[in-house]
Scaffold this motif. Structure first.
Motif, PDB file in Angstrom:
ATOM      1  N   PHE A 290      47.921  42.542  35.781  1.00  0.00           N
ATOM      2  CA  PHE A 290      48.010  41.441  36.745  1.00  0.00           C
ATOM      3  C   PHE A 290      47.110  40.388  36.122  1.00  0.00           C
ATOM      4  N   ALA A 291      47.253  39.244  36.011  1.00  0.00           N
ATOM      5  CA  ALA A 291      46.575  38.045  35.463  1.00  0.00           C
ATOM      6  C   ALA A 291      45.067  37.811  36.135  1.00  0.00           C
ATOM      7  N   THR A 292      44.339  37.364  35.616  1.00  0.00           N
ATOM      8  CA  THR A 292      43.031  36.586  36.017  1.00  0.00           C
ATOM      9  C   THR A 292      42.835  35.501  35.066  1.00  0.00           C
ATOM     10  N   ASP A 293      42.280  34.296  35.623  1.00  0.00           N
ATOM     11  CA  ASP A 293      41.995  32.991  34.901  1.00  0.00           C
ATOM     12  C   ASP A 293      40.495  32.859  34.604  1.00  0.00           C
ATOM     13  N   CYS A 294      39.797  33.863  34.927  1.00  0.00           N
ATOM     14  CA  CYS A 294      38.304  33.921  34.572  1.00  0.00           C
ATOM     15  C   CYS A 294      37.829  34.788  34.070  1.00  0.00           C
ATOM     16  N   LEU A 295      36.449  34.824  33.690  1.00  0.00           N
ATOM     17  CA  LEU A 295      35.751  36.041  33.390  1.00  0.00           C
ATOM     18  C   LEU A 295      35.602  37.102  34.287  1.00  0.00           C
ATOM     19  N   MET A 296      35.559  36.776  35.464  1.00  0.00           N
ATOM     20  CA  MET A 296      35.311  37.818  36.768  1.00  0.00           C
ATOM     21  C   MET A 296      33.930  38.050  36.692  1.00  0.00           C
ATOM     22  N   THR A 297      33.259  39.096  36.289  1.00  0.00           N
ATOM     23  CA  THR A 297      32.089  39.592  36.385  1.00  0.00           C
ATOM     24  C   THR A 297      31.558  40.084  34.842  1.00  0.00           C
ATOM     25  N   ASN A 298      32.118  39.854  33.994  1.00  0.00           N
ATOM     26  CA  ASN A 298      31.584  40.520  32.468  1.00  0.00           C
ATOM     27  C   ASN A 298      31.897  39.475  31.499  1.00  0.00           C
ATOM     28  N   GLY A 299      30.865  39.912  30.646  1.00  0.00           N
ATOM     29  CA  GLY A 299      30.796  39.153  29.292  1.00  0.00           C
ATOM     30  C   GLY A 299      29.922  37.624  29.604  1.00  0.00           C
ATOM     31  N   TYR A 300      29.260  37.454  30.430  1.00  0.00           N
ATOM     32  CA  TYR A 300      28.472  36.412  30.715  1.00  0.00           C
ATOM     33  C   TYR A 300      27.349  35.952  29.746  1.00  0.00           C
ATOM     34  N   SER A 301      26.836  37.006  29.241  1.00  0.00           N
ATOM     35  CA  SER A 301      25.655  36.924  28.302  1.00  0.00           C
ATOM     36  C   SER A 301      26.348  36.284  26.982  1.00  0.00           C
ATOM     37  N   LEU A 302      27.600  36.762  26.618  1.00  0.00           N
ATOM     38  CA  LEU A 302      27.997  36.404  25.247  1.00  0.00           C
ATOM     39  C   LEU A 302      28.607  34.812  25.725  1.00  0.00           C
ATOM     40  N   ALA A 303      29.072  34.475  26.781  1.00  0.00           N
ATOM     41  CA  ALA A 303      29.826  33.283  27.056  1.00  0.00           C
ATOM     42  C   ALA A 303      28.461  32.354  27.057  1.00  0.00           C
ATOM     43  N   TYR A 306      27.694  31.579  23.480  1.00  0.00           N
ATOM     44  CA  TYR A 306      28.638  30.673  22.794  1.00  0.00           C
ATOM     45  C   TYR A 306      28.125  29.329  23.274  1.00  0.00           C
ATOM     46  N   LEU A 307      28.225  29.076  24.322  1.00  0.00           N
ATOM     47  CA  LEU A 307      27.893  27.868  24.922  1.00  0.00           C
ATOM     48  C   LEU A 307      26.720  26.967  24.375  1.00  0.00           C
ATOM     49  N   GLU A 308      25.686  27.948  24.363  1.00  0.00           N
ATOM     50  CA  GLU A 308      24.182  27.248  23.663  1.00  0.00           C
ATOM     51  C   GLU A 308      24.659  27.013  22.274  1.00  0.00           C
ATOM     52  N   MET A 309      25.366  27.945  21.462  1.00  0.00           N
ATOM     53  CA  MET A 309      25.678  27.181  20.145  1.00  0.00           C
ATOM     54  C   MET A 309      26.740  26.281  19.935  1.00  0.00           C
ATOM     55  N   ILE A 310      27.443  26.138  20.696  1.00  0.00           N
ATOM     56  CA  ILE A 310      28.514  24.968  20.609  1.00  0.00           C
ATOM     57  C   ILE A 310      27.961  23.600  20.951  1.00  0.00           C
ATOM     58  N   GLY A 311      27.010  23.703  21.815  1.00  0.00           N
ATOM     59  CA  GLY A 311      26.366  22.397  22.302  1.00  0.00           C
ATOM     60  C   GLY A 311      27.076  21.507  22.979  1.00  0.00           C
ATOM     61  N   GLU A 312      26.914  20.374  22.980  1.00  0.00           N
ATOM     62  CA  GLU A 312      27.602  19.282  23.742  1.00  0.00           C
ATOM     63  C   GLU A 312      29.266  19.110  23.137  1.00  0.00           C
ATOM     64  N   PRO A 313      29.834  19.229  24.517  1.00  0.00           N
ATOM     65  CA  PRO A 313      31.379  19.019  24.369  1.00  0.00           C
ATOM     66  C   PRO A 313      31.909  17.821  23.764  1.00  0.00           C
ATOM     67  N   GLU A 314      32.845  18.069  22.708  1.00  0.00           N
ATOM     68  CA  GLU A 314      33.604  17.035  22.048  1.00  0.00           C
ATOM     69  C   GLU A 314      34.720  16.477  22.764  1.00  0.00           C
ATOM     70  N   VAL A 315      35.182  15.494  22.225  1.00  0.00           N
ATOM     71  CA  VAL A 315      36.511  14.808  22.970  1.00  0.00           C
ATOM     72  C   VAL A 315      37.682  15.970  22.790  1.00  0.00           C
ATOM     73  N   GLY A 316      38.269  16.021  24.088  1.00  0.00           N
ATOM     74  CA  GLY A 316      39.319  17.055  24.173  1.00  0.00           C
ATOM     75  C   GLY A 316      38.509  18.371  24.708  1.00  0.00           C
ATOM     76  N   ASP A 317      37.434  18.686  24.609  1.00  0.00           N
ATOM     77  CA  ASP A 317      36.794  19.947  25.241  1.00  0.00           C
ATOM     78  C   ASP A 317      36.803  19.846  26.750  1.00  0.00           C
ATOM     79  N   LEU A 318      36.362  20.923  27.328  1.00  0.00           N
ATOM     80  CA  LEU A 318      36.224  21.254  28.740  1.00  0.00           C
ATOM     81  C   LEU A 318      34.822  20.342  28.872  1.00  0.00           C
ATOM     82  N   THR A 319      34.753  19.600  29.781  1.00  0.00           N
ATOM     83  CA  THR A 319      33.396  19.200  30.149  1.00  0.00           C
ATOM     84  C   THR A 319      32.447  19.834  30.734  1.00  0.00           C
TER      85      THR A 319
END
Length: 456
Positions: A290-303, A306-319
């Protein structure tokens, strides 16, 4: 932007190896006491002796106290505090425990085993489950938080009456599951997460939730915690489950400023013969996701890493706004698919006895959770990306995240699975998609065959 291709959960401050070692120590300690620890986060206790009573009020006492020189002493103290709150005429039935801190260490198993010893040896009350959580950034260095949920029978505080539910059961089992929402609370403080999470956990063994007890603590104003309590009570009312007495406490010594933990215990009852155990799973059986479209409640430390290292969104990225929205999505409920709603019969009754195994995909991803319900000698072969990856996961993949690291930490678009015989698989998929796929507003819970069972 920094390279995230070699970043995994451990780099984000969460060690699954350490977590597994802690869980193994706790299980061994409980098994040494003669307690079945296979359920880990939840379990059951026989309440057949309560059948025939006109009223069977069940409630939960929550106690949280971390005074003591050693984790063993702290475990004894918090357990004794819970039992000290039992009034005359009230009978304790079972214990569950929860503990969390900035890292996994020997404190956790020592504390949990001490609770089980105190409950069993001093009060003849078994521990039926527990959970531990590694939450970097939430707690101050060297600090932990923990609680004990003591399930009881008696007219004390807010209770739920199980008399009618157990009246015709052969061997009624009172089941409980306790857990927390982890570091997701650093982004959104939504009690739906723990209510849906715990309810799905119970649903995974065939138990319909009937009541919930909230635990909320942190280094914020008391009013902010009370707002979470109020939201929790409204959610319980909407779901038709009883909101039991909550535990609410400001803990400025343990938590970093502004940080909160939202946890709790969900309970339900089932006739033992109807419990889903996975023991009937056979080679060639089919796994439906059964599908989910989100992380629910797990993996947030890793998320967050990732976001800290990716930095500012690029053109075409999620805002920034889109990323916050994706990470704030609540845990997905699946209990209506299992037990039905006002419009449609649930699959556990429609296909009675034919849902052989289930898995709620939480910490450890698809692999760790699905294999828990597979008998020894069999393997679960799961195909990837049959169901769509959540938008936030696609964002991480676009920026080079390692797929194996993400499958270890995230649900990867599968929130819940069931295992059935091949002769009914297509029919079950169609029934779920026709009746439940879009029954939760704004959520696509598509069902699809994602794998099968083979011999090892």
């Amino acid at each position: 932007m920094e390279d995230i291709s070699d970043i995994d959960y451990a780099d984000a401050g969460v060690s699954l190896i350490a977590q597994n070692k802690v869980n193994a120590r706790i299980k061994q300690g409980l098994n040494d006491l003669g307690l079945n620890a296979e359920g880990s986060f939840g379990g059951a206790v026989d309440i057949s002796h309560l059948k025939g009573e006109d009223s069977v009020p069940i409630g939960i006492i929550c106690a949280s106290l971390l005074r003591g020189k050693t984790p063993e002493e702290m475990g004894q103290n918090v357990t004794q505090l819970a039992f000290n709150q039992i009034k005359e005429g009230t009978t304790p039935i079972a214990l569950l425990d929860y503990c969390a801190g900035p890292d996994m260490n020997e404190w956790f198993p020592s504390f949990a085993i001490a609770i089980a010893k105190e409950g069993l040896l001093e009060h003849d009350v078994p521990t039926i489950g527990g959970e531990s959580a590694e939450m970097p950034g939430t707690y101050k260095p060297g600090q932990q938080d923990a609680y004990v949920s003591l399930l009881f029978n008696g007219n004390q505080g807010t209770t739920v009456d199980l008399a009618k539910l157990i009246k015709n059961m052969d061997r009624p089992l009172l089941c409980g599951s306790t857990d927390g929402t982890g570091t997701k609370t650093r982004i959104v403080k939504d009690p739906r997460d723990i209510i849906y999470h715990g309810s799905n956990d119970l649903g995974a063994i065939g138990v319909k939730p009937v009541a919930f007890s909230l635990y909320v603590a942190g280094n914020v104003e008391k009013g902010a915690l009370e707002e979470i309590v109020a939201k929790s009570q409204k959610i319980c009312d909407t779901l038709g489950i009883k909101a039991l007495d909550p535990y609410v406490m400001v803990k400025s010594d343990e938590y970093n400023s502004g940080q909160v933990d939202i946890a709790g215990t969900v309970i339900g009852v089932i006739d033992e013969k109807n419990m889903i155990t996975g023991e009937d799973v056979k080679a060639n059986d089919v796994i439906i996701g059964f599908a989910t479209d989100c992380l629910m409640t797990n993996g947030y430390s890793l998320a967050r890493k990732y976001l800290e290292m990716i930095g500012e969104p690029e053109v075409g990225d999620l805002t920034h706004e889109a990323i916050t929205r994706e990470l704030s999505k609540s845990h997905i409920p699946y209990t209506d698919i299992l037990f039905g709603n006002e419009k449609s019969e649930g699959i556990l009754s429609k296909y009675q006895g034919q849902i052989k195994a289930t898995a709620h995909i939480t910490g450890g991803g698809q692999s760790d959770n699905i294999k828990r319900m597979i008998p020894e000698g069999l393997l679960a072969d799961v195909q990837r990306e049959i169901l769509p990856l959540p938008p936030i996961v696609r964002h991480f993949r676009k920026h080079g995240a390692d797929m194996e690291a993400m499958y270890e930490a995230f649900n990867m678009g599968v929130g819940f699975t069931i295992t059935v015989s091949p002769d009914i698989a297509d029919e079950v998929v169609k029934y779920v998609n026709d009746n439940f796929r879009h029954s939760v507003e704004g959520v696509d819970r598509q069902a699809a065959v994602i794998g099968g069972i083979s011999k090892n």
